[in-house]
Design a protein around this motif. Structure first.
Motif, PDB file in Angstrom:
ATOM      1  N   GLU A   1       2.287   1.756  -3.474  1.00  0.00           N
ATOM      2  CA  GLU A   1       1.270   2.285  -4.388  1.00  0.00           C
ATOM      3  C   GLU A   1       1.031   3.773  -4.142  1.00  0.00           C
ATOM      4  O   GLU A   1       0.899   4.553  -5.091  1.00  0.00           O
ATOM      5  CB  GLU A   1      -0.044   1.513  -4.254  1.00  0.00           C
TER       6      GLU A   1
ATOM      7  N   ASN B   1      -6.735   1.489  -6.558  1.00  0.00           N
ATOM      8  CA  ASN B   1      -6.849   0.783  -5.274  1.00  0.00           C
ATOM      9  C   ASN B   1      -6.858   1.734  -4.084  1.00  0.00           C
ATOM     10  O   ASN B   1      -6.633   1.310  -2.957  1.00  0.00           O
ATOM     11  CB  ASN B   1      -5.680  -0.195  -5.102  1.00  0.00           C
ATOM     12  N   GLU B   2      -7.123   3.001  -4.328  1.00  0.00           N
ATOM     13  CA  GLU B   2      -7.017   3.994  -3.255  1.00  0.00           C
ATOM     14  C   GLU B   2      -7.924   3.659  -2.074  1.00  0.00           C
ATOM     15  O   GLU B   2      -7.509   3.732  -0.921  1.00  0.00           O
ATOM     16  CB  GLU B   2      -7.353   5.383  -3.785  1.00  0.00           C
TER      17      GLU B   2
ATOM     18  N   ARG C   1       0.831  -1.212   0.000  1.00  0.00           N
ATOM     19  CA  ARG C   1       0.000   0.000   0.000  1.00  0.00           C
ATOM     20  C   ARG C   1       0.864   1.260   0.000  1.00  0.00           C
ATOM     21  O   ARG C   1       0.571   2.220  -0.696  1.00  0.00           O
ATOM     22  CB  ARG C   1      -0.934   0.013   1.219  1.00  0.00           C
TER      23      ARG C   1
ATOM     24  N   LYS D   1      -9.962   0.587  -1.810  1.00  0.00           N
ATOM     25  CA  LYS D   1      -9.812  -0.839  -1.512  1.00  0.00           C
ATOM     26  C   LYS D   1      -9.220  -1.525  -2.736  1.00  0.00           C
ATOM     27  O   LYS D   1      -9.236  -0.992  -3.840  1.00  0.00           O
ATOM     28  CB  LYS D   1     -11.148  -1.478  -1.137  1.00  0.00           C
ATOM     29  N   GLU D   2      -8.715  -2.729  -2.538  1.00  0.00           N
ATOM     30  CA  GLU D   2      -8.111  -3.492  -3.634  1.00  0.00           C
ATOM     31  C   GLU D   2      -9.156  -3.749  -4.708  1.00  0.00           C
ATOM     32  O   GLU D   2     -10.229  -4.279  -4.435  1.00  0.00           O
ATOM     33  CB  GLU D   2      -7.548  -4.812  -3.107  1.00  0.00           C
TER      34      GLU D   2
ATOM     35  N   ASP E   1      -2.509  -0.974 -10.940  1.00  0.00           N
ATOM     36  CA  ASP E   1      -2.809  -0.197  -9.743  1.00  0.00           C
ATOM     37  C   ASP E   1      -3.090   1.274 -10.035  1.00  0.00           C
ATOM     38  O   ASP E   1      -3.782   1.934  -9.267  1.00  0.00           O
ATOM     39  CB  ASP E   1      -1.638  -0.287  -8.758  1.00  0.00           C
TER      40      ASP E   1
END
Length: 149
Positions: free
Chosen positions: A38, A58-59, A35, A61-62, A68
């Motif tokens: 990312e 994915n900010e 995280r 949630k995945e 990404d």
């Protein structure tokens, strides 16, 4: 935050320095490293292309998508970024899923892997691999198969 940006060079490296890679359960620390990587990759690309052009999928949630970050350019062009993060400076390999590799094949030059080295929550280095399929064909990257047996 100190930033160092690298592009792959033509020299090959010894990809695996151990006899066995461990493929096991993802630890909470690995999730945090991923995280964090990312986030810093998003900030890095937003600084280059502008925050309105960069979306971190994915900010919240995945997403389950094979990338990404999306960078939207002129004429509706898109670049897809898959972030691979580590906190180990000497780790020169990463796992890519079949779904991510298939997407890389489909997207060609519109797909980039951003390898992010983070240490204690700070970005140390980003190395980008644009069109990793082409880089494998030209021997700038290598693929490995890991057996689960």
């Amino acid at each position: 935050m100190k930033l160092r940006y690298n592009r792959p060079n033509s020299s090959s490296s010894n990809l695996i320095n151990t006899d066995q890679l461990n493929w096991g359960t993802v630890t909470p620390q690995q999730v945090i490293t991923g995280r964090t990587g990312e986030l810093v990759a998003f900030q890095y690309f937003a600084e280059i292309y502008g925050v309105k052009s960069v979306k971190w999928v994915n900010e919240v949630k995945e997403s389950g998508l094979p990338f990404d970050i999306i960078i939207e350019g002129e004429n509706n062009s898109k670049e897809y970024i898959e972030v691979k993060s580590t906190s180990h400076a000497n780790k020169d390999w990463f796992v890519i899923s079949v779904k991510e590799w298939q997407f890389a094949v489909e997207q060609g030059g519109s797909f980039t892997i951003a390898r992010v080295l983070v240490s204690h929550g700070n970005l140390v280095r980003i190395t980008t691999y644009r069109n990793p399929v082409k880089l494998c064909k030209s021997r700038h990257l290598q693929l490995a198969i890991l057996s689960s047996q």
